[in-house]
Design an enzyme around this catalytic site. Structure first.
Site, PDB file in Angstrom:
ATOM      1  N   ARG A 193      46.874  76.348 -19.660  1.00 41.17           N
ATOM      2  CA  ARG A 193      46.127  75.528 -20.307  1.00 41.17           C
ATOM      3  C   ARG A 193      47.244  75.186 -21.576  1.00 41.17           C
ATOM      4  NH1 ARG A 193      42.728  71.582 -18.928  1.00 41.17           N
ATOM      5  NH2 ARG A 193      42.021  70.796 -20.845  1.00 41.17           N
ATOM      6  N   ASP A 197      34.875  82.885 -25.982  1.00 38.21           N
ATOM      7  CA  ASP A 197      35.504  83.834 -25.265  1.00 38.21           C
ATOM      8  C   ASP A 197      35.394  85.328 -25.338  1.00 38.21           C
ATOM      9  OD1 ASP A 197      37.529  81.919 -24.311  1.00 38.21           O
ATOM     10  OD2 ASP A 197      38.784  81.920 -26.135  1.00 38.21           O
ATOM     11  N   ARG A 208      37.584  70.219 -17.518  1.00 40.06           N
ATOM     12  CA  ARG A 208      38.205  70.605 -18.748  1.00 40.06           C
ATOM     13  C   ARG A 208      39.171  69.125 -19.094  1.00 40.06           C
ATOM     14  NH1 ARG A 208      40.762  76.481 -19.268  1.00 40.06           N
ATOM     15  NH2 ARG A 208      40.736  75.722 -21.474  1.00 40.06           N
ATOM     16  N   PRO A 209      38.500  68.201 -19.598  1.00 41.38           N
ATOM     17  CA  PRO A 209      39.151  66.764 -19.896  1.00 41.38           C
ATOM     18  C   PRO A 209      40.110  67.033 -21.173  1.00 41.38           C
ATOM     19  CG  PRO A 209      36.862  67.053 -20.610  1.00 41.38           C
ATOM     20  CD  PRO A 209      37.081  68.412 -20.183  1.00 41.38           C
ATOM     21  N   ILE A 210      40.957  66.095 -21.023  1.00 39.61           N
ATOM     22  CA  ILE A 210      42.183  66.095 -22.370  1.00 39.61           C
ATOM     23  C   ILE A 210      41.929  64.694 -22.965  1.00 39.61           C
ATOM     24  CG2 ILE A 210      43.582  67.984 -21.480  1.00 39.61           C
ATOM     25  CD1 ILE A 210      45.567  65.638 -20.880  1.00 39.61           C
ATOM     26  N   ASP A 211      40.764  64.176 -22.701  1.00 36.70           N
ATOM     27  CA  ASP A 211      40.625  62.746 -23.352  1.00 36.70           C
ATOM     28  C   ASP A 211      40.652  62.699 -24.844  1.00 36.70           C
ATOM     29  OD1 ASP A 211      37.955  64.280 -23.156  1.00 36.70           O
ATOM     30  OD2 ASP A 211      37.231  62.685 -24.282  1.00 36.70           O
ATOM     31  N   GLN A 212      40.623  63.587 -25.485  1.00 38.28           N
ATOM     32  CA  GLN A 212      40.633  63.925 -27.042  1.00 38.28           C
ATOM     33  C   GLN A 212      42.073  63.890 -27.526  1.00 38.28           C
ATOM     34  OE1 GLN A 212      37.595  62.951 -28.921  1.00 38.28           O
ATOM     35  NE2 GLN A 212      36.938  62.625 -26.917  1.00 38.28           N
ATOM     36  N   LYS A 257      47.157  85.649 -28.722  1.00 38.39           N
ATOM     37  CA  LYS A 257      47.681  84.781 -27.709  1.00 38.39           C
ATOM     38  C   LYS A 257      47.266  83.278 -28.176  1.00 38.39           C
ATOM     39  CE  LYS A 257      45.141  83.929 -24.134  1.00 38.39           C
ATOM     40  NZ  LYS A 257      44.661  82.623 -23.680  1.00 38.39           N
ATOM     41  N   ASN A 258      46.217  82.910 -28.517  1.00 37.53           N
ATOM     42  CA  ASN A 258      46.029  81.268 -28.721  1.00 37.53           C
ATOM     43  C   ASN A 258      46.367  80.842 -29.867  1.00 37.53           C
ATOM     44  OD1 ASN A 258      44.861  81.681 -26.114  1.00 37.53           O
ATOM     45  ND2 ASN A 258      42.796  81.663 -27.003  1.00 37.53           N
ATOM     46  N   ARG A 313      46.957  87.711 -18.117  1.00 38.39           N
ATOM     47  CA  ARG A 313      47.444  86.534 -18.868  1.00 38.39           C
ATOM     48  C   ARG A 313      47.226  86.571 -20.291  1.00 38.39           C
ATOM     49  NH1 ARG A 313      44.028  82.024 -16.706  1.00 38.39           N
ATOM     50  NH2 ARG A 313      45.306  81.103 -18.610  1.00 38.39           N
ATOM     51  N   CYS A 342      42.018  78.863 -17.258  1.00 36.29           N
ATOM     52  CA  CYS A 342      40.815  79.213 -16.495  1.00 36.29           C
ATOM     53  C   CYS A 342      39.893  78.202 -15.880  1.00 36.29           C
ATOM     54  CB  CYS A 342      40.160  80.147 -17.504  1.00 36.29           C
ATOM     55  SG  CYS A 342      40.919  81.716 -18.012  1.00 36.29           S
TER      56      CYS A 342
HETATM   57  N1  EPU Z   1      36.859  68.845 -24.459  1.00 33.72           N
HETATM   58  C1  EPU Z   1      36.781  67.718 -24.041  1.00 33.72           C
HETATM   59  N2  EPU Z   1      37.710  66.708 -24.317  1.00 33.72           N
HETATM   60  C2  EPU Z   1      38.981  67.147 -24.575  1.00 33.72           C
HETATM   61  C3  EPU Z   1      39.157  68.416 -25.100  1.00 33.72           C
HETATM   62  C4  EPU Z   1      37.993  69.495 -25.013  1.00 33.72           C
HETATM   63  O1  EPU Z   1      35.580  67.224 -23.972  1.00 33.72           O
HETATM   64  O2  EPU Z   1      39.869  66.253 -24.721  1.00 33.72           O
HETATM   65  C5  EPU Z   1      35.687  69.964 -24.315  1.00 33.72           C
HETATM   66  C6  EPU Z   1      35.918  70.822 -23.343  1.00 33.72           C
HETATM   67  O3  EPU Z   1      35.483  70.473 -22.029  1.00 33.72           O
HETATM   68  C7  EPU Z   1      34.969  72.032 -23.794  1.00 33.72           C
HETATM   69  C8  EPU Z   1      35.271  71.842 -25.523  1.00 33.72           C
HETATM   70  O4  EPU Z   1      35.753  70.512 -25.778  1.00 33.72           O
HETATM   71  O5  EPU Z   1      33.664  71.754 -23.559  1.00 33.72           O
HETATM   72  C9  EPU Z   1      36.128  72.753 -26.123  1.00 33.72           C
HETATM   73  O6  EPU Z   1      37.306  72.661 -25.461  1.00 33.72           O
HETATM   74  P1  EPU Z   1      38.592  73.241 -26.463  1.00 33.72           P
HETATM   75  O7  EPU Z   1      39.655  71.920 -26.328  1.00 33.72           O
HETATM   76  O8  EPU Z   1      38.294  73.425 -27.716  1.00 33.72           O
HETATM   77  O9  EPU Z   1      39.386  74.310 -25.570  1.00 33.72           O
HETATM   78  P2  EPU Z   1      40.813  74.469 -25.238  1.00 33.72           P
HETATM   79  O10 EPU Z   1      41.641  73.963 -26.394  1.00 33.72           O
HETATM   80  O11 EPU Z   1      41.123  73.913 -23.560  1.00 33.72           O
HETATM   81  C10 EPU Z   1      40.820  76.960 -26.216  1.00 33.72           C
HETATM   82  C11 EPU Z   1      41.332  78.191 -25.994  1.00 33.72           C
HETATM   83  C12 EPU Z   1      40.176  78.671 -24.786  1.00 33.72           C
HETATM   84  C13 EPU Z   1      38.812  78.749 -25.823  1.00 33.72           C
HETATM   85  C14 EPU Z   1      38.573  77.326 -26.193  1.00 33.72           C
HETATM   86  C15 EPU Z   1      37.380  77.329 -27.048  1.00 33.72           C
HETATM   87  C16 EPU Z   1      43.629  78.425 -25.603  1.00 33.72           C
HETATM   88  C17 EPU Z   1      44.952  78.038 -25.015  1.00 33.72           C
HETATM   89  N3  EPU Z   1      42.578  78.252 -25.084  1.00 33.72           N
HETATM   90  O12 EPU Z   1      40.984  76.132 -24.941  1.00 33.72           O
HETATM   91  O13 EPU Z   1      40.571  80.092 -24.616  1.00 33.72           O
HETATM   92  O14 EPU Z   1      37.881  79.143 -24.711  1.00 33.72           O
HETATM   93  O15 EPU Z   1      39.684  76.901 -26.829  1.00 33.72           O
HETATM   94  O16 EPU Z   1      37.297  78.179 -28.164  1.00 33.72           O
HETATM   95  O17 EPU Z   1      43.888  78.270 -27.192  1.00 33.72           O
HETATM   96  C18 EPU Z   1      40.843  82.269 -23.430  1.00 33.72           C
HETATM   97  O18 EPU Z   1      41.761  82.581 -24.232  1.00 33.72           O
HETATM   98  O19 EPU Z   1      40.234  82.835 -22.617  1.00 33.72           O
HETATM   99  C19 EPU Z   1      40.429  80.805 -23.452  1.00 33.72           C
HETATM  100  C20 EPU Z   1      39.789  80.198 -22.176  1.00 33.72           C
END
Ligand code: EPU
Length: 430
Positions: free
Chosen positions: A93, A318, A122-126, A22-23, A410, A117
């Site tokens: 997401r 996960d 769940r910030p997107i600052d990066q 999925k991811n 999902r 989830c």
């Molecule tokens: N983070 C920041 N700033 C950002 C982005 C992330 O501080 O701009 C922090 C998050 O708060 C978190 C960490 O960085 O503490 C990791 O977040 P990441 O961005 O890696 O996660 P994501 O891309 O939102 C994906 C998977 C998740 C999985 C995480 C970690 C997808 C669609 N989602 O989420 O998968 O838990 O990577 O491996 O690929 C799932 O499939 O059940 C799921 C939740």
């Protein structure tokens, strides 16, 4: 509200096939926006997050067909950037990838705030930091994120690439999967070279780069913490096959460990499962690796262990809730420390209903395993928590009734049907 009913106690035995990841499929589907031609993508898992992402793309003009099972033909030649409805994108997401994809093709994007989830903030600052480094302006207002390129010319009057973006060095403060993907998407057609430092190294990042390179992109270093993207003028359509889902595979591995039995898990990349395999072996489970399958055998007797989640190649977050269930079934005290998400422990109260003894202190849960759990009515609070409750129910004495199981759909295709084939007493109620 959908429910799953399980009468626990059956061992799992037989063979099982793992779906595409999925991811990996999510960013690749969104990356097709950059291509502007027809792509054939195989091994697409039939799960709800994928169906939502296809709906989002249809909404912006993509033509999507299903020529055969688990295969999509996606033509993005007529896609136009437009505001994507909040009710669609807020369901998951992965919709943030539309920002990188539209920005990367058109230099503009407006996307509703993404859902997914609930693990705390769940910030997107990066992601935003990356877009801005490439020359975009990003404004979040009214539940939407607006990204656009403000400047189409350099100071000397030279015009940048079609999307107006230019290469840049982007150092990610956290090795975020989503931010790494979004910067790759935005940089693929940008003018010049982008270097992402402290990039995420997950197999799905490698798969995205593999897809884009097959379409003519120039991306090097995916799978390491430094990724170099040399912008190209144009991409072309391609045929591509998504990698197998390591988390789906890990979930079935954990289920066999919990119930006992012997299952051959097919269509996997054993290398991606290394950390899960190592932890299961530490717990006393036998795992045999073959070229593209693994066999898991367990007598149900589990030793307690310490688990620490980390970005890949560390132990995957996960798989955290599923392993907490194994610690409940182990003989003695184990610990799990969550190092990726702030708040992944909402499922613990549900396991308490099943007789689990778990105390959470900050990022660490201490689990007093006593070899068994009791069936109870519980609710699935998120995708992997739901899968963990299914595993708990399979191993528990008596009947477990799990509500809100749409969260599980999902990310897992036919979880109930696959477990029944392995001998579980499990059924679905709409
Ligand atoms: N983070 C920041 N700033 C950002 C982005 C992330 O501080 O701009 C922090 C998050 O708060 C978190 C960490 O960085 O503490 C990791 O977040 P990441 O961005 O890696 O996660 P994501 O891309 O939102 C994906 C998977 C998740 C999985 C995480 C970690 C997808 C669609 N989602 O989420 O998968 O838990 O990577 O491996 O690929 C799932 O499939 O059940 C799921 C939740």
């Amino acid at each position: 509200m959908k429910k799953i009913i399980i009468r626990g106690g059956n061992k799992l035995n037989g063979n099982i096939h793992i779906e595409g990841m999925k991811n990996a499929a999510l960013p690749i589907i969104f990356a097709s926006v950059l291509v502007g031609e027809k792509c054939f993508i195989e091994n697409i898992p039939d799960v709800n997050d994928i169906n939502i992402s296809l709906e989002i793309l249809r909404n912006i003009g993509a033509d999507i067909k299903f020529p055969k099972k688990n295969c999509i033909e996606i033509d993005t030649s007529n896609v136009v950037p437009c505001s994507s409805p909040y009710d669609l994108v807020s369901k998951m997401r992965g919709s943030t990838y539309l920002l990188g994809a539209e920005l990367g093709r058109f230099g503009v994007s407006k996307v509703g705030w993404p859902g997914g989830c609930d693990f705390g903030t769940r910030p997107i600052d990066q992601h935003i930091k990356g877009f801005e480094a490439l020359g975009a302006t990003v404004v979040a207002e009214g539940g939407y994120i607006n990204a656009s390129v403000v400047k189409n010319e350099t100071d000397s009057g030279e015009v940048y690439s079609k999307n107006g973006l230019h290469g840049a060095r982007v150092f990610l403060d956290v090795a975020s999967v989503g931010a790494t993907i979004n910067v790759i998407l935005a940089a693929t057609l940008a003018d010049g070279v982008t270097v992402i430092e402290n990039a995420a190294r997950e197999p799905h990042i490698v798969d995205l780069a593999g897809f884009l390179n097959t379409c003519g992109a120039d991306i090097m270093g995916a799978g390491t913490s430094v990724i170099k993207i040399r912008g190209v003028d144009k991409l072309h359509g391609c045929q591509y096959k998504i990698i197998p889902d390591m988390i789906e595979a890990g979930t079935y591995m954990t289920a066999v460990a919990a119930t006992g039995g012997c299952v051959s898990i097919q269509s996997v990349i054993p290398k991606h499962l290394e950390t899960i395999t190592a932890k299961l072996r530490e717990m006393g489970v036998s795992v045999t690796e073959y070229e593209d399958s693994i066999t898991v055998e367990s007598d149900g007797n589990l030793k307690p262990v310490t688990v620490k989640t980390l970005p890949y190649p560390g132990f995957p977050t996960d798989m955290h809730p599923q392993f907490t269930v194994l610690l409940c079934l182990a003989d003695g005290v184990g610990q799990i420390t969550e190092n990726v998400w702030d708040n992944r422990y909402r499922y613990v109260d549900e396991l308490h209903m099943m007789g689990a003894v778990i105390s959470v202190d900050g990022r660490t849960a201490t689990v007093v395993g006593n070899g068994h759990l009791k069936g109870a009515p519980v609710k699935s609070v998120d995708l992997r928590a739901g899968a963990a409750l299914v595993i708990a129910g399979l191993a528990a004495d008596g009947v477990t009734e799990i509500s809100k199981t749409e969260t599980i759909e999902r990310g897992y295709h036919n979880l109930v049907g696959k477990l029944r084939l392995l001998g579980a007493d499990i059924s679905k109620m709409q």
